[in-house]
Design a protein around this motif. Structure first.
Motif, PDB file in Angstrom:
ATOM      1  N   ILE A  20       1.032  -0.966   0.055  1.00  0.00           N
ATOM      2  CA  ILE A  20      -0.276   0.010  -0.141  1.00  0.00           C
ATOM      3  C   ILE A  20       0.925   1.117   0.130  1.00  0.00           C
ATOM      4  O   ILE A  20       1.960   1.362   0.629  1.00  0.00           O
ATOM      5  N   LYS A  21       0.228   2.190  -0.842  1.00  0.00           N
ATOM      6  CA  LYS A  21       1.274   3.413  -0.910  1.00  0.00           C
ATOM      7  C   LYS A  21       0.349   4.683  -0.494  1.00  0.00           C
ATOM      8  O   LYS A  21      -0.889   4.573  -0.617  1.00  0.00           O
ATOM      9  N   LEU A  22       0.908   5.370   0.604  1.00  0.00           N
ATOM     10  CA  LEU A  22       0.052   6.645   1.366  1.00  0.00           C
ATOM     11  C   LEU A  22      -0.048   7.662   0.573  1.00  0.00           C
ATOM     12  O   LEU A  22       0.809   8.005  -0.332  1.00  0.00           O
ATOM     13  N   ALA A  23      -1.255   8.197   0.426  1.00  0.00           N
ATOM     14  CA  ALA A  23      -1.541   9.284  -0.377  1.00  0.00           C
ATOM     15  C   ALA A  23      -1.945  10.439   0.545  1.00  0.00           C
ATOM     16  O   ALA A  23      -2.771  10.264   1.517  1.00  0.00           O
ATOM     17  N   LYS A  24      -1.811  11.863   0.098  1.00  0.00           N
ATOM     18  CA  LYS A  24      -2.072  12.837   0.971  1.00  0.00           C
ATOM     19  C   LYS A  24      -3.197  13.476   0.306  1.00  0.00           C
ATOM     20  O   LYS A  24      -4.025  14.535   0.965  1.00  0.00           O
ATOM     21  N   LYS A  25      -3.409  13.304  -0.812  1.00  0.00           N
ATOM     22  CA  LYS A  25      -4.493  13.846  -1.854  1.00  0.00           C
ATOM     23  C   LYS A  25      -5.229  12.712  -2.469  1.00  0.00           C
ATOM     24  O   LYS A  25      -4.617  11.760  -2.888  1.00  0.00           O
ATOM     25  N   VAL A  26      -6.623  12.775  -2.714  1.00  0.00           N
ATOM     26  CA  VAL A  26      -7.421  11.801  -3.246  1.00  0.00           C
ATOM     27  C   VAL A  26      -8.443  12.302  -4.210  1.00  0.00           C
ATOM     28  O   VAL A  26      -9.075  13.304  -3.857  1.00  0.00           O
ATOM     29  N   GLU A  27      -8.735  11.755  -5.405  1.00  0.00           N
ATOM     30  CA  GLU A  27      -9.871  12.098  -6.239  1.00  0.00           C
ATOM     31  C   GLU A  27     -10.928  11.398  -5.778  1.00  0.00           C
ATOM     32  O   GLU A  27     -10.773  10.217  -5.571  1.00  0.00           O
ATOM     33  N   VAL A  28     -12.125  11.986  -5.493  1.00  0.00           N
ATOM     34  CA  VAL A  28     -13.470  11.163  -4.799  1.00  0.00           C
ATOM     35  C   VAL A  28     -14.693  11.655  -6.064  1.00  0.00           C
ATOM     36  O   VAL A  28     -14.661  12.659  -6.351  1.00  0.00           O
ATOM     37  N   LYS A  29     -15.554  10.656  -6.157  1.00  0.00           N
ATOM     38  CA  LYS A  29     -16.878  10.909  -6.437  1.00  0.00           C
ATOM     39  C   LYS A  29     -17.746  11.107  -5.079  1.00  0.00           C
ATOM     40  O   LYS A  29     -17.820  10.032  -4.393  1.00  0.00           O
ATOM     41  N   PHE A  30     -18.479  12.118  -5.009  1.00  0.00           N
ATOM     42  CA  PHE A  30     -19.150  12.645  -3.837  1.00  0.00           C
ATOM     43  C   PHE A  30     -20.546  12.838  -3.823  1.00  0.00           C
ATOM     44  O   PHE A  30     -20.770  13.731  -4.727  1.00  0.00           O
TER      45      PHE A  30
END
Length: 161
Positions: A97-107
């Motif tokens: 697993i790679k940690l992410a500080k930003k993510v793209e989401v469908k909200f």
């Protein structure tokens, strides 16, 4: 089945034994039959990864040697202090697993009738987010295609932690 992923629900210290984490196996398997311990990386929001070794597991006070997806269990972890582990952390196979500080989401923004917001919000809004056992504040850095999100809207957005 995929690589191991366990979300930590609770952490306790067992006197004379060490640190015990409880959680659910979401994917992968923990096999202590072939080797006496299983190496895992412990990842958390705004933390450096920690390496630990699962040395034993229990389900309903019965020791088991193999943990499969869906099992809620307690794991004795060698090499990790209670202060290094907290609710919401994830345990995984090293490098999986790679940690992410930003993510793209469908909200989807719940409306007031659904138990959600009454007022719209815009870029910069900082809600509390719950994912499995993780509870964290995030920021709406970008909202795609609209200036305001009104309750009942579906939007694409970029969130940061």
């Amino acid at each position: 089945m995929g690589p191991l992923l366990v979300n930590v629900e609770q952490v306790v210290t067992k006197t004379g034994r060490g640190t015990v984490a409880t959680g659910k196996i979401y994917r992968g398997k923990i096999d202590l039959e072939k080797s006496k311990e299983k190496m895992v990386h412990i990842l958390g929001v705004n933390k450096k990864p920690v390496t630990g070794y699962i040395t034993s597991m229990e389900v309903f006070r019965e020791e088991i040697k193999i943990g499969l997806p869906g099992y809620d269990l307690g794991m004795l972890i060698r090499g990790v202090e209670k202060s290094q582990l907290s609710r919401g952390d994830s345990m995984c196979e090293p490098g999986s697993i790679k940690l992410a500080k930003k993510v793209e989401v469908k909200f989807y923004c719940l409306s007031a009738d659904e138990g959600g917001r009454k007022k719209p919000f815009q870029k910069g809004y900082k809600p509390q987010m719950f994912v499995n056992t993780l509870d964290v504040t995030c920021t709406f850095d970008e909202i795609v295609g609209v200036d305001f999100v009104t309750p009942g809207d579906y939007v694409d957005a970029i969130l940061s932690f």
